[in-house]
Design a protein around this motif. Structure first.
Motif, PDB file in Angstrom:
ATOM      1  N   GLU A 171       0.909  -1.256   0.184  1.00 59.57           N
ATOM      2  CA  GLU A 171      -0.063   0.092   0.115  1.00 59.57           C
ATOM      3  C   GLU A 171       0.978   1.183   0.279  1.00 59.57           C
ATOM      4  O   GLU A 171       0.552   2.140  -0.710  1.00 59.57           O
ATOM      5  CB  GLU A 171      -1.092   0.029   1.119  1.00 59.57           C
ATOM      6  CG  GLU A 171      -2.038  -1.127   1.035  1.00 59.57           C
ATOM      7  CD  GLU A 171      -2.748  -1.210  -0.112  1.00 59.57           C
ATOM      8  OE1 GLU A 171      -3.280   0.240  -0.568  1.00 59.57           O
ATOM      9  OE2 GLU A 171      -2.912  -1.981  -0.810  1.00 59.57           O
ATOM     10  N   GLY A 210       0.805   7.703  -6.139  1.00 59.32           N
ATOM     11  CA  GLY A 210      -0.402   8.429  -6.259  1.00 59.32           C
ATOM     12  C   GLY A 210      -1.909   7.770  -6.230  1.00 59.32           C
ATOM     13  O   GLY A 210      -2.664   8.344  -6.433  1.00 59.32           O
ATOM     14  N   GLU A 211      -1.645   6.530  -5.669  1.00 55.81           N
ATOM     15  CA  GLU A 211      -2.912   5.836  -5.579  1.00 55.81           C
ATOM     16  C   GLU A 211      -3.442   5.940  -4.130  1.00 55.81           C
ATOM     17  O   GLU A 211      -2.700   6.202  -3.353  1.00 55.81           O
ATOM     18  CB  GLU A 211      -2.736   4.456  -6.029  1.00 55.81           C
ATOM     19  CG  GLU A 211      -2.551   4.378  -7.566  1.00 55.81           C
ATOM     20  CD  GLU A 211      -2.351   2.908  -8.161  1.00 55.81           C
ATOM     21  OE1 GLU A 211      -3.383   2.178  -7.504  1.00 55.81           O
ATOM     22  OE2 GLU A 211      -1.857   2.457  -8.928  1.00 55.81           O
ATOM     23  N   ASP A 212      -4.855   5.767  -3.950  1.00 53.49           N
ATOM     24  CA  ASP A 212      -5.425   5.669  -2.765  1.00 53.49           C
ATOM     25  C   ASP A 212      -4.854   4.182  -2.091  1.00 53.49           C
ATOM     26  O   ASP A 212      -4.524   3.230  -2.895  1.00 53.49           O
ATOM     27  CB  ASP A 212      -6.967   5.684  -2.682  1.00 53.49           C
ATOM     28  CG  ASP A 212      -7.318   7.056  -3.230  1.00 53.49           C
ATOM     29  OD1 ASP A 212      -6.773   8.088  -2.918  1.00 53.49           O
ATOM     30  OD2 ASP A 212      -8.277   7.181  -3.925  1.00 53.49           O
ATOM     31  N   ILE A 213      -5.251   4.337  -0.631  1.00 55.08           N
ATOM     32  CA  ILE A 213      -4.715   3.045   0.072  1.00 55.08           C
ATOM     33  C   ILE A 213      -5.968   2.415   0.571  1.00 55.08           C
ATOM     34  O   ILE A 213      -7.220   2.925   0.737  1.00 55.08           O
ATOM     35  CB  ILE A 213      -3.693   3.295   1.146  1.00 55.08           C
ATOM     36  CG1 ILE A 213      -4.499   4.191   2.148  1.00 55.08           C
ATOM     37  CG2 ILE A 213      -2.420   3.997   0.634  1.00 55.08           C
ATOM     38  CD1 ILE A 213      -3.675   4.568   3.446  1.00 55.08           C
ATOM     39  N   SER A 214      -5.732   1.010   0.745  1.00 57.69           N
ATOM     40  CA  SER A 214      -6.954   0.099   1.159  1.00 57.69           C
ATOM     41  C   SER A 214      -6.129  -0.949   2.063  1.00 57.69           C
ATOM     42  O   SER A 214      -5.233  -1.675   1.554  1.00 57.69           O
ATOM     43  CB  SER A 214      -7.410  -0.563   0.218  1.00 57.69           C
ATOM     44  OG  SER A 214      -8.416  -1.502   0.491  1.00 57.69           O
ATOM     45  N   ALA A 244       0.698   4.309  -2.746  1.00 59.11           N
ATOM     46  CA  ALA A 244       0.570   5.452  -2.218  1.00 59.11           C
ATOM     47  C   ALA A 244       1.804   6.584  -2.900  1.00 59.11           C
ATOM     48  O   ALA A 244       1.642   7.569  -3.324  1.00 59.11           O
ATOM     49  CB  ALA A 244       0.559   5.721  -0.649  1.00 59.11           C
ATOM     50  N   ARG A 279      -7.024  -4.368   0.716  1.00 58.33           N
ATOM     51  CA  ARG A 279      -6.410  -4.812  -0.739  1.00 58.33           C
ATOM     52  C   ARG A 279      -4.967  -5.345  -0.281  1.00 58.33           C
ATOM     53  O   ARG A 279      -4.396  -6.125  -0.851  1.00 58.33           O
ATOM     54  CB  ARG A 279      -6.223  -3.765  -1.566  1.00 58.33           C
ATOM     55  CG  ARG A 279      -5.617  -3.808  -2.887  1.00 58.33           C
ATOM     56  CD  ARG A 279      -5.572  -2.938  -3.697  1.00 58.33           C
ATOM     57  NE  ARG A 279      -4.878  -1.423  -3.056  1.00 58.33           N
ATOM     58  CZ  ARG A 279      -5.147  -0.092  -3.251  1.00 58.33           C
ATOM     59  NH1 ARG A 279      -6.015   0.039  -4.385  1.00 58.33           N
ATOM     60  NH2 ARG A 279      -4.806   0.707  -2.844  1.00 58.33           N
TER      61      ARG A 279
END
Length: 269
Positions: free
Chosen positions: A73, A80-84, A77, A87
């Protein structure tokens, strides 16, 4: 990770005791006899070593499993992506075989170094600890490799990729990695001095109210120390992940300074 490790320890130890009890073996009698018989003592020593080795392997596997979820994650991040959280766990499950194989190698090396250290004199202990430091430096990118290089499953290839990233980007002159851990070390040291000093001063004053205040202040300091340790731990993992992205992709995620990536092991003047 901590909770899962404690749960596994209780499950394994409790299960072992339960199996021995169910088989009709008197555990306390065996323990009492172990001091009287060299054969029993040797057997208990072997059993104890096997139990310790299994617990050590399980604890490393659990830590690497959760760290892989965390690093996966962090890596997203940094791009530039969202975290989960879900996931992250899903990713670790998909890489469980590679995670376990790496944990097995790391646990084997750790146990071997520990066994050698216990059988050597003070000079040998220093040499073994230097080897342990070199191992720690070489494997610092092991989990990021598991996360970033999905085609790598062999634990020796994980080691090779981790060492290669260090050599390729920062050269062969790397001699040690202090990282953010020095902050935690100094904080623990200061906490110990403060706690002992507070108790000594309160005892010298001899006032029960002052003693209670000292205990409360120590408890507050302990909470702050734990919070700092957690924060530093997160920051260190983000930093290591960032360094591996820089080493493997030659990319600098937005918001970070190349100077601190190019010279991560040098003290800024």
């Amino acid at each position: 990770s901590f909770s899962a490790t404690i749960f596994l320890f209780v499950l394994i130890l409790g299960g072992g005791v339960g199996i021995l009890a169910a088989s009709g073996i008197d555990i306390f009698a065996v323990l009492e006899q172990s001091g009287d018989s060299s054969g029993s003592e040797k057997t208990m020593g072997i059993v104890g070593f096997i139990a310790f080795a299994l617990l050590y392997l399980f604890s490393i596997t659990v830590a690497n499993f959760f760290n892989s979820a965390f690093y996966s994650e962090i890596n997203l991040a940094l791009h530039g992506e969202d975290i989960s959280i879900a996931r992250g766990f899903k990713f670790s499950l998909s890489r469980f075989k590679a995670i376990f194989m790496w944990s097995l190698l790391a646990a084997t090396v750790g146990l071997l170094l520990k066994a050698l250290e216990e059988r050597m004199g003070w000079l040998g202990v220093i040499v073994i600890r230097l080897i342990g430091l070199a191992w720690a430096v070489t494997t610092i990118f092991a989990v990021p490799v598991l996360v970033h290089d999905l085609d790598v499953t062999n634990p020796f290839m994980v080691l090779k990729h981790s060492a290669g990233a260090i050599k390729k980007t920062w050269g062969e002159s790397l001699t040690g990695f202090m990282g953010l851990g020095i902050i935690t070390f100094m904080s623990v040291l200061l906490f110990g001095v403060y706690a002992i000093g507070s108790i000594v001063v309160a005892a010298m004053i001899g006032n029960s109210f002052i003693f209670i205040l000292a205990l409360i202040s120590i408890a507050v300091a302990l909470i702050l120390l734990l919070a700092l340790g957690y924060t530093v731990g997160v920051a260190e993992k983000v930093y290591i992940s960032l360094l591996y992205v820089y080493a493997s992709e030659n990319a600098i995620p937005e918001g970070f300074d190349e100077e601190y990536l190019r010279n991560p092991w040098k003290k800024k003047k």
